[in-house]
Structure formats: C-alpha cells, structure tokens
Design a protein around this motif. Structure first.
Motif, short mmCIF file in Angstrom:
data_model
loop_
_atom_site.label_atom_id
_atom_site.label_comp_id
_atom_site.label_asym_id
_atom_site.label_seq_id
_atom_site.Cartn_x
_atom_site.Cartn_y
_atom_site.Cartn_z
N CYS A 208 -6.01 3.36 -9.39
CA CYS A 208 -7.01 4.34 -8.97
C CYS A 208 -6.59 5.75 -9.39
CB CYS A 208 -7.20 4.26 -7.45
SG CYS A 208 -8.41 5.41 -6.82
N CYS A 209 -5.37 6.12 -9.07
CA CYS A 209 -4.88 7.45 -9.42
C CYS A 209 -4.85 7.63 -10.94
CB CYS A 209 -3.49 7.67 -8.82
SG CYS A 209 -2.79 9.29 -9.19
N GLU A 210 -4.38 6.62 -11.64
CA GLU A 210 -4.31 6.69 -13.10
C GLU A 210 -5.70 6.92 -13.70
OE1 GLU A 210 -2.58 4.11 -16.88
OE2 GLU A 210 -2.42 3.31 -14.86
N CYS A 211 -6.68 6.22 -13.18
CA CYS A 211 -8.06 6.37 -13.66
C CYS A 211 -8.59 7.79 -13.40
CB CYS A 211 -8.95 5.34 -12.98
SG CYS A 211 -10.67 5.40 -13.50
N ASN B 85 -13.35 18.55 -8.40
CA ASN B 85 -13.76 17.16 -8.21
C ASN B 85 -12.56 16.21 -8.24
OD1 ASN B 85 -14.65 14.44 -9.74
ND2 ASN B 85 -16.23 15.12 -8.31
N THR B 86 -11.67 16.44 -9.17
CA THR B 86 -10.47 15.61 -9.27
C THR B 86 -9.62 15.70 -8.01
OG1 THR B 86 -10.38 15.82 -11.66
CG2 THR B 86 -8.29 15.33 -10.53
N LEU B 87 -9.38 16.93 -7.57
CA LEU B 87 -8.56 17.12 -6.37
C LEU B 87 -9.21 16.47 -5.16
CD1 LEU B 87 -7.46 20.82 -6.91
CD2 LEU B 87 -6.05 18.76 -7.19
N GLN B 88 -10.53 16.55 -5.07
CA GLN B 88 -11.22 15.93 -3.95
C GLN B 88 -11.13 14.40 -4.04
OE1 GLN B 88 -15.02 18.37 -3.83
NE2 GLN B 88 -14.45 18.20 -1.67
N GLN B 89 -11.26 13.85 -5.23
CA GLN B 89 -11.11 12.40 -5.38
C GLN B 89 -9.71 11.95 -4.96
OE1 GLN B 89 -12.51 10.45 -9.00
NE2 GLN B 89 -13.67 12.31 -9.47
N LEU B 90 -8.70 12.71 -5.36
CA LEU B 90 -7.33 12.38 -4.98
C LEU B 90 -7.15 12.50 -3.46
CD1 LEU B 90 -5.42 14.13 -7.89
CD2 LEU B 90 -5.64 11.66 -7.53
N CYS B 91 -7.70 13.57 -2.89
CA CYS B 91 -7.62 13.74 -1.43
C CYS B 91 -8.28 12.57 -0.71
CB CYS B 91 -8.29 15.05 -0.99
SG CYS B 91 -7.33 16.54 -1.28
N HIS B 92 -9.48 12.20 -1.14
CA HIS B 92 -10.21 11.12 -0.47
C HIS B 92 -9.44 9.80 -0.58
CE1 HIS B 92 -14.32 13.36 -0.84
NE2 HIS B 92 -13.40 14.04 -0.20
N ASN B 93 -8.90 9.52 -1.75
CA ASN B 93 -8.09 8.31 -1.92
C ASN B 93 -6.89 8.34 -0.97
OD1 ASN B 93 -7.19 5.86 -3.43
ND2 ASN B 93 -5.53 7.23 -4.05
N ASN B 94 -6.24 9.49 -0.87
CA ASN B 94 -5.07 9.60 -0.01
C ASN B 94 -5.44 9.51 1.47
OD1 ASN B 94 -3.50 9.84 -2.28
ND2 ASN B 94 -3.24 12.03 -2.13
N ILE B 95 -6.55 10.10 1.86
CA ILE B 95 -7.00 10.04 3.25
C ILE B 95 -7.22 8.59 3.67
CG2 ILE B 95 -8.92 10.59 4.82
CD1 ILE B 95 -9.16 13.27 3.17
N VAL B 96 -7.90 7.84 2.82
CA VAL B 96 -8.16 6.42 3.11
C VAL B 96 -6.85 5.65 3.17
CG1 VAL B 96 -9.19 4.31 2.19
CG2 VAL B 96 -10.50 6.43 2.19
N SER B 97 -5.98 5.87 2.19
CA SER B 97 -4.70 5.16 2.14
C SER B 97 -3.83 5.49 3.35
CB SER B 97 -3.94 5.50 0.85
OG SER B 97 -4.66 5.06 -0.27
N GLN C 282 0.82 -1.21 0.00
CA GLN C 282 0.00 0.00 0.00
C GLN C 282 0.86 1.26 0.00
OE1 GLN C 282 -2.65 -0.97 -1.12
NE2 GLN C 282 -4.21 -0.90 0.44
N SER C 283 2.02 1.21 0.66
CA SER C 283 2.94 2.35 0.66
C SER C 283 3.47 2.62 -0.75
CB SER C 283 4.13 2.09 1.59
OG SER C 283 3.71 2.02 2.93
N LEU C 284 3.78 1.55 -1.47
CA LEU C 284 4.26 1.71 -2.84
C LEU C 284 3.19 2.30 -3.75
CD1 LEU C 284 6.29 -1.60 -3.15
CD2 LEU C 284 7.24 0.72 -3.06
N LEU C 285 1.95 1.88 -3.55
CA LEU C 285 0.85 2.45 -4.34
C LEU C 285 0.65 3.93 -4.01
CD1 LEU C 285 -1.73 -0.47 -4.13
CD2 LEU C 285 -0.46 0.28 -6.16
N LEU C 286 0.72 4.27 -2.74
CA LEU C 286 0.57 5.67 -2.34
C LEU C 286 1.74 6.51 -2.85
CD1 LEU C 286 -1.11 7.79 -0.90
CD2 LEU C 286 0.07 7.18 1.23
N TYR C 287 2.92 5.94 -2.86
CA TYR C 287 4.08 6.64 -3.39
C TYR C 287 3.88 6.95 -4.87
CZ TYR C 287 8.86 7.85 -4.59
OH TYR C 287 9.97 8.52 -5.05
N ASP C 288 3.38 5.98 -5.63
CA ASP C 288 3.10 6.22 -7.04
C ASP C 288 2.06 7.33 -7.20
OD1 ASP C 288 3.28 5.46 -9.94
OD2 ASP C 288 1.14 5.06 -9.61
N THR C 289 1.05 7.32 -6.36
CA THR C 289 0.04 8.37 -6.42
C THR C 289 0.68 9.74 -6.19
OG1 THR C 289 -1.74 6.91 -5.69
CG2 THR C 289 -2.07 9.26 -5.32
#
Length: 168
Positions: free
Chosen positions: A78-81, A105-117, A15-22
C-alpha cells in the motif's frame, strides 16, 4: 517469516511489520517529496509527518523487543503504491500549487492508512493482553489524525484554491 497466520497475536505481528515498513519508507521518501513543495505551511506539515513516522518506527521497535518479535522485513504494498504514484504525479505537475495539492493528497493517504493500521493494532493489542501497547498505539493514531486535519484545512483554505487558479 511463516506465511500462515493462526491467531490474533500473529496477525498483530504481521500488521506491525507492515506498519514499520511504512514508517521507514515515509522517513526515506518524504524528504525527497518535500523538495518539490512551494507552500511553507506544507513543508512544516511534512516535518510533522516525518516526526510522527519516526515516533511510530521507534515505538514499533520497542514493541518488537518487548514482545520478542523477530524483526524481519515485510514490505507494505500500500505504501509503495502511494509513494510510486506520487512520484509520477509530481513529475507530471507543471504548476507548483498543483504539485503541492498532489503532496497533500499523498500525505493524507499515508495518514489514513496509518490511522486504520494503528487502530487495528490497538484493538488487537488489547485482545492479546497488551493494554499499554494499545494505549500508545492510540496516541500515535491521534497524532496522525491531527496531521490529517491540518492537511485538510491547508488544502481547503489555501493550496486547492491556488491550484485552481493556476489553470486560468
């Protein structure tokens, strides 16, 4: 990287590697997205999001070093999509305020993904005995939450209203 995840530490690594890619993708793509912004306050929030992405990426590099994690590329689908969809919507947006609404909307989606991660990683870190890392991850999550609230406020009180009038 071995595809098998046998314990919580291995899940933390994955999960850290995925978040790093994001974080890296955000740093490379958000400047392009920012070129399409017409609202000055939104440009400021993109800069804040870029700083947050840099902080996350830098911190994760430290974690990889501290925990002796081989730093292999792991792509975040997720980030790529989110970013691919954003580019398509920006290209189709004919009004600058509608484009700004897409970007919020994009920034909020990225924030929400990062908050969960970040929240999950903090929980995992605590369980595997990495309390200091968990504490720092919680701080990074708080940064993302703050940015998300500012984006929501800007959308509600400015951008969405302007975008709604653009069709009239």
């Amino acid at each position: 990287m071995n595809n098998t995840i046998e314990n919580l530490r291995e899940l933390f690594v994955q999960q850290s590697l995925l978040l790093y890619d994001t974080a890296m993708r955000e740093q490379s793509e958000l400047p392009y997205i920012a070129k399409n912004i017409s609202t000055p306050e939104l440009k400021e929030l993109v800069q804040k999001k870029l700083r947050s992405s840099k902080n996350t990426g830098d911190f994760l590099q430290e974690v990889f070093h501290t925990m002796d994690i081989r730093h292999e590329v792991e792509k975040s689908a997720c980030c790529e999509c989110i970013l691919t969809q954003t580019e398509e919507l920006i290209d189709r947006s004919k009004d600058p305020y509608v484009c700004d609404a897409v970007i919020v909307n994009t920034l909020q989606q990225l924030c929400h993904n990062n908050i969960v991660s970040l929240g999950s990683l903090a929980s995992y870190a605590r369980e595997i005995g990495q309390k200091e890392i968990a504490f720092s991850l919680e701080g990074l999550s708080a940064e993302e939450e703050n940015t998300d609230k500012e984006l929501a406020r800007l959308a509600k009180h400015s951008i969405n209203r302007k975008a709604s009038f653009s069709i009239m």
